[in-house]
Design an enzyme around this catalytic site. Structure first.
Site, mmCIF file in Angstrom:
data_model
loop_
_atom_site.group_PDB
_atom_site.id
_atom_site.type_symbol
_atom_site.label_atom_id
_atom_site.label_comp_id
_atom_site.label_asym_id
_atom_site.label_seq_id
_atom_site.Cartn_x
_atom_site.Cartn_y
_atom_site.Cartn_z
ATOM 1 N N HIS A 60 -74.732 11.149 -1.810
ATOM 2 C CA HIS A 60 -76.049 11.745 -2.061
ATOM 3 C C HIS A 60 -76.566 11.537 -3.469
ATOM 4 C CE1 HIS A 60 -76.688 14.095 1.645
ATOM 5 N NE2 HIS A 60 -75.378 14.101 1.704
ATOM 6 N N LYS A 94 -88.478 22.226 -6.224
ATOM 7 C CA LYS A 94 -87.185 21.550 -6.055
ATOM 8 C C LYS A 94 -86.245 22.158 -7.079
ATOM 9 C CE LYS A 94 -89.411 17.647 -6.817
ATOM 10 N NZ LYS A 94 -88.842 16.919 -5.683
ATOM 11 N N ARG A 95 -84.956 21.888 -6.966
ATOM 12 C CA ARG A 95 -84.052 22.408 -7.984
ATOM 13 C C ARG A 95 -84.461 21.917 -9.371
ATOM 14 N NH1 ARG A 95 -79.251 25.258 -6.583
ATOM 15 N NH2 ARG A 95 -78.862 25.192 -8.826
ATOM 16 N N LYS A 151 -85.306 15.332 -12.483
ATOM 17 C CA LYS A 151 -86.491 15.594 -11.654
ATOM 18 C C LYS A 151 -87.745 15.765 -12.507
ATOM 19 C CE LYS A 151 -83.920 17.741 -7.783
ATOM 20 N NZ LYS A 151 -84.429 17.141 -6.525
ATOM 21 N N THR A 198 -86.221 15.229 0.150
ATOM 22 C CA THR A 198 -86.745 15.595 1.467
ATOM 23 C C THR A 198 -87.974 16.481 1.303
ATOM 24 O OG1 THR A 198 -85.139 17.403 1.528
ATOM 25 C CG2 THR A 198 -84.602 15.410 2.772
ATOM 26 N N LYS A 220 -91.662 16.884 3.511
ATOM 27 C CA LYS A 220 -92.289 18.122 4.010
ATOM 28 C C LYS A 220 -93.774 18.142 3.651
ATOM 29 C CE LYS A 220 -87.926 20.431 2.961
ATOM 30 N NZ LYS A 220 -87.247 21.200 1.884
#
Ligand code: PLP
Length: 768
Positions: A330, A508-509, A514, A616, A620
C-alpha cells in the site's frame, strides 16, 4: 429479504422484553437501536448460515484494520428493507434517523482500513466468498477534539451503543501461544450483507481473553501444559488500535496483536479443514489469503509452523503457504515498510521465528543472490521481503503505484519474479458512497438509466447523453447537500459556512506527503491577495479540512494548529470573510466523510507525485460528481484517463520531475524569487499567529532547513497549484463547470470496488 411490518415490530418488542425489560413505548434510543438491529439479525440468520455452507474455494482477507463505519443503514439498504424499516418505526412514532448518533465502528486508521471494508461489501454484493479476519479492538481510532487549535485525543468507546451486529462464537475459541503467556482468542462474527442478493459473508474479529476463565475440558490436547496467564495482559492485546497510518512503530504489543490475529484465524481454518477430513496438501485448493499490507504477514510463518506441527516437512509446508498467500503493498514510503528486530521476534515467538529462518534458508537454496534478496539481515526481519518471497502474487493498488513497485521499490524482486506482480486498482463501494450518502442524486440517476448501475457501475457511462437534461437536478441536489453540511458544521464546529460559497474540501489522514500545508499556503495567498486588493472579485469559497494526525506525529499536529490559526484569522476578518471561510472539522470519520463528499465542489488530491499509492477519497468525490484538483499521483492518473484531464484541474511536478529534482532541490531558490511565498512562510515565525508551544516554528524549519528541506516539494509546486486552483474557483458556477463535475460521475465506473474484487478473483484468488 421479505419484510412483514407486523412480525418485525413483534420481534423488536420481544427483544425489548427479553434483553432490556421494556417495551416499544418505554424504550430509549439505545435499547431501540439494539432491538431493531437484533430483529434484522434474526431475519437474516438463515441466509448467513446457508452462505457459510457454500461449497468452493474461499478467500480470507487478513487485515489489522477494518474501518467499517456505521452498520445499520448500510445493512438495511443491502437487505432491501431500508424504507420498510423506516416506515415500520414511523408507524410507532419513531424516526430511523435517530440512529445517526450511533458510534462508527472505527477499527482502522484511514484508506487501508476503509478499503478492507469496501472490499468485504463488494465481494458479498458480487457473490464472491470473501471473509474478513481481524482484531476486535476495544477502543478504535481515537476521537479528535481541538483545544486552542491543537489536536487532543480521546478514547473511542465504539461499543457504547452495544454491538448488536456481532455474534460471539464461543465454540470457535482457540489458544494463541506466546513464549511468556497463552491467550484465549474468541471470535465475534459480523455478517456482511450483499446488495439485494441474499449473500452473507463474514467478518471475523478476534478478542483476547485470559485462558483461566475458560473451560479447559474443551482443550484436551492442551491439558496440563497451559501456562499461567495474567488477566491484565490477556485483555490488553486487543485494547486499542495503533493510531499510526503509514508509519512503522516497532512496539512489542503491536507484534503481539499481529500474531494473535493471524494465529487464531489460521488455527481455526486448519482445524475446520482437517475436521472435514481433507488432506492438508490440498489446502490451497480450498483457501487463499490476501495479506493487506505487511501487518498480517506473520501469517506466513505461522501457517508453516502449524503445518509442521501436523507432521509436514518444511518444504511441504512452504509450498502450501506459497500456494495460499498473496500480498498487497500500500505504500512505497520506507517508514511504513515493517521490519522487526530479530531479538524481539525470536524471544516472543521462537517457533515462528524458526520458520522465518527456514524461509531465508530456502531463499538461499533457490540460488537467489544474498546481497539483493534477503528476509533476515543485520538483526532485522524484513516483512515485505518475506511476503513477496512466499506469496503467489504481489499487487500494487493503482497503475502508477504498481509501476513504481516494479521499477524502484521492489525492482530486484520484480526482475526475479516478473509473473508475480499484478496491478489491482483500488475501488469503493457505490452502495455506501452514492446510494446511501446521496439518495436524491441516486434517484435522479435511476430515473434516467434504471437501477443496473447499483451493481454494475460502468453503466453510469450511459448517463452521458442526459448530462444537459439532469444538470438542473444535479445543481439543486448539490445545493441541498451543501445546505445540510453547512447546518451540520454549524452544529458540530460552531462555524458559519454560507451554503452558496464554493466548497473546497480536503479530507484524509494528516500526512506531510498529502500536503495539507500546500493547501494552507494557498489560503494565505488568497487571504493576502484579497486583503491587499490585489485579488478582486474573489469567488466566495469555503476551505474545508478534515483529518486526524497520529498522536506522535509532531509535524502533522503542527499543520492542524496552523490551519486552525488561519481559520481564526480569515473567519474573524470582516473584509475577507465576505468571500473566504476556513474550517477544520473535528473527528473526521466515515460518517463525516459521507456528508462531505456529496457536498463538495472541489476535491483536493494534492500529494507529492509518487507518494499516494492510490487514494480512495478521490473516488468518493468523483462518484458524487466533483472535479479533482490534484497532482498526477495514485488513482488521480486513472481518474483523468477515465473522465478526461480537461474535466479536472491537474497541476504540479510529475513523478519523473520529482525524481529529477529531489536530490538537487533547494527551496530557497524558489522562496528568494517569490516574495508572496516568503511572506506566507514568515507567518509561521513572525507572530502573525499564536505559537506558545513553538510548533509553527518547527514547521517553518521543516520547509526551510534541516537535512532535507521541503522534502515534499511544497514550495516547488506552489505557483502551479495557485494558478490551477484559481482557475478552478473562477470556472465555478458556469454550466460548463457543473458539466465537468457530472462527467466525472459518469466516468466513475472503473472505481467500483465490485470491479476491484472481481479483478482480485480473476487474477489472484480464482474463487466463486
Ligand atoms: C476514504 C477514507 C479515507 C481515505 O482517504 P484518502 O483521501 O484516500 O486518503 C480515510 N478516512 C476515511 C474516514 C475515509 O472514509
Amino acid at each position: 429479504m421479505k419484510f412483514n411490518r407486523k412480525e418485525f415490530l413483534q420481534d423488536v418488542e420481544r427483544i425489548l422484553h427479553a434483553d432490556f425489560k421494556c417495551d416499544l413505548k418505554s424504550a430509549g434510543k439505545k435499547e431501540l437501536y439494539n432491538a431493531v438491529s437484533k430483529a434484522v439479525m434474526l431475519e437474516a440468520y438463515p441466509a448467513w448460515a446457508a452462505s457459510k455452507e457454500a461449497a468452493g474455494k474461499r478467500c480470507g482477507y487478513f487485515s489489522a484494520e477494518f474501518l467499517m463505519g456505521r452498520a445499520i443503514f448500510n445493512n438495511l439498504l443491502n437487505l432491501g428493507i431500508l424504507e420498510e424499516v423506516k416506515g415500520a418505526l414511523a408507524s410507532v412514532g419513531e424516526d430511523l434517523s435517530q440512529f445517526e448518533e450511533v458510534e462508527d465502528a472505527a477499527l482502522g486508521n484511514g484508506g487501508l482500513g476503509r478499503l478492507a471494508a469496501c472490499y468485504l461489501e463488494s465481494a458479498a454484493s458480487t457473490n464472491l466468498p470473501l471473509d474478513g479476519y481481524g482484531i476486535r479492538y476495544r477502543y478504535g481510532l481515537f476521537r479528535q477534539v481541538f483545544e486552542d487549535g491543537y489536536q487532543k485525543e480521546e478514547g473511542d468507546d465504539w461499543l457504547r451503543w452495544g454491538d448488536p451486529w456481532s455474534v460471539r462464537v464461543e465454540r470457535d475459541a482457540c489458544i494463541v501461544r506466546f513464549s511468556d503467556m497463552d491467550i484465549l482468542a474468541v471470535p465475534y462474527d459480523m455478517p456482511i450483507f450483499g446488495y439485494k442478493n441474499g449473500v452473507v459473508n463474514t467478518l471475523r474479529l478476534w478478542s483476547s481473553e485470559p485462558v483461566r476463565a475458560f473451560d479447559f475440558e474443551l482443550f484436551d490436547t492442551m491439558k496440563g501444559d497451559s501456562k499461567a496467564v495474567d488477566n491484565f495482559n490477556a485483555t490488553k492485546i486487543c485494547d486499542v488500535l495503533y493510531p499510526n497510518d503509514n508509519t512503522m512503530v516497532g512496539k512489542l504489543l503491536r507484534l503481539r496483536q499481529q500474531y494473535f490475529m493471524v494465529s487464531a484465524s489460521l488455527q481455526d481454518i486448519v482445524r475446520k479443514f482437517k475436521a472435514a477430513g481433507k488432506d492438508l496438501h490440498t489446502l490451497p485448493e480450498a483457501y487463499c489469503f490476501q495479506l493487506n499490507d505487511t501487518h498480517p504477514v506473520l501469517a506466513i510463518p505461522e501457517l508453516i509452523r502449524i503445518l509442521r506441527c501436523e507432521g509436514l516437512s518444511f518444504d511441504e509446508a512452504f509450498e502450501i503457504a506459497r500456494g495460499a498467500f498473496n500480498f498487497t503493498n500500500h505504500t512505497i514510503m520506507a517508514e511504513a515498510l515493517e521490519r522487526w528486530d530479530v531479538l524481539a521476534l525470536s524471544d516472543l515467538l521462537p517457533s515462528v521465528y524458526e520458520q522465518i529462518l527456514g524461509c531465508q534458508e530456502r531463499l538461499e537454496r533457490e540460488g537467489l543472490d544474498r546481497d539483493r534478496f534477503f528476509i533476515v539481515r543485520d538483526g532485522t526481519v524484513h516483512m515485505a521481503n518475506l511476503a513477496i518471497f512466499v506469496s503467489s502474487k504481489v499487487n500494487g493498488v493503482a497503475e502508477i503505484h504498481t509501476n513504481i513497485l516494479k521499477t524502484e521499490t521492489f525492482r530486484n524482486w520484480y526482475e526475479q519474479y516478473p509473473e508475480k506482480f499484478v496491478n489491482i486498482t483500488n475501488g469503493i463501494t457505490p452502495r455506501r458512497w452514492l446510494l446511501l450518502n446521496n439518495p436524491e442524486l441516486a434517484k435522479v440517476i435511476d430515473g434516467k438509466i434504471g437501477e443496473g448501475w447499483h451493481t454494475d457501475l460502468k453503466q453510469l457511462a450511459s448517463l452521458r447523453p442526459f448530462v444537459d437534461e439532469i444538470l438542473p437536478d444535479f445543481k439543486r441536489i448539490k445545493g441541498e447537500n451543501k445546505q445540510k453540511l453547512a447546518a451540520y458544521i454549524k452544529e458540530r464546529e460552531g462555524v458559519d459556512i454560507p451554503p452558496h460559497f464554493i466548497f473546497d474540501v480536503q479530507i484524509k489522514r494528516l500526512h506531510e506527503y498529502k500536503r495539507q500545508l500546500l493547501n494552507a499556503f494557498s489560503i494565505l495567498h488568497f487571504y493576502f491577495g484579497v486583503k491587499d486588493g490585489r485579488i478582486t472579485d474573489f469567488p466566495p469559497t469555503a476551505f474545508i479540512f478534515g483529518a486526524k494526525a497520529a498522536p506522535g506525529y509532531y509535524m502533522a499536529k503542527a499543520v492542524i494548529k496552523f490551519i486552525n490559526e488561519i481559520a481564526k484569522l480569515v473567519n474573524g476578518d470582516e473584509d475577507v470573510s465576505k468571500v473566504m471561510r476556513v474550517v477544520f472539522v473535528q473527528d473526521y470519520d466515515v460518517s463525516y466523510a459521507e456528508k462531505l463528499v456529496c457536498a463538495a465542489d472541489a476535491s483536493e488530491q494534492i500529494s507529492t507525485a509518487g507518494m499516494e499509492a492510490s487514494g480512495t477519497g478521490n473516488m468518493k468525490f468523483m462518484l458524487n460528481g466533483t472535479v479533482t484538483l490534484g497532482t498526477m499521483d495514485g488513482a488521480n492518473v486513472e481518474i483523468c484517463e477515465e473522465a478526461g484531464r480537461e474535466n479536472n484541474y491537474i497541476f504540479g511536478a510529475t513523478v519523473d520531475e520529482v525524481n529529477a529534482v529531489k536530490h538537487s532541490y533547494n527551496p530557497w531558490d524558489i522562496i528568494n524569487r517569490t516574495p508572496e511565498l516568503s511572506r506566507i512562510l514568515n507567518t509561521l515565525v513572525d507572530g502573525t499567529f499564536s505559537d506558545e508551544r513553538g510548533v509553527l516554528k518547527r514547521l517553518y524549519e521543516s520547509i526551510t532547513g534541516g537535512y532535507e528541506p521541503d522534502r515534499y516539494l511544497v514550495c516547488y509546486d506552489f505557483a502551479d497549484y495557485i494558478r490551477v486552483k484559481e482557475a478552478l474557483l473562477r470556472d465555478y458556477g458556469s454550466d460548463e463547470f457543473f458539466k465537468k463535475s457530472l462527467l466525472n460521475l459518469c466516468a466513475a465506473g472503473k472505481f467500483s470496488a465490485d470491479r476491484s474484487v472481481r479483478d482480485y478473483s480473476d487474477l489472484i484468488w480464482h474463487i466463486g
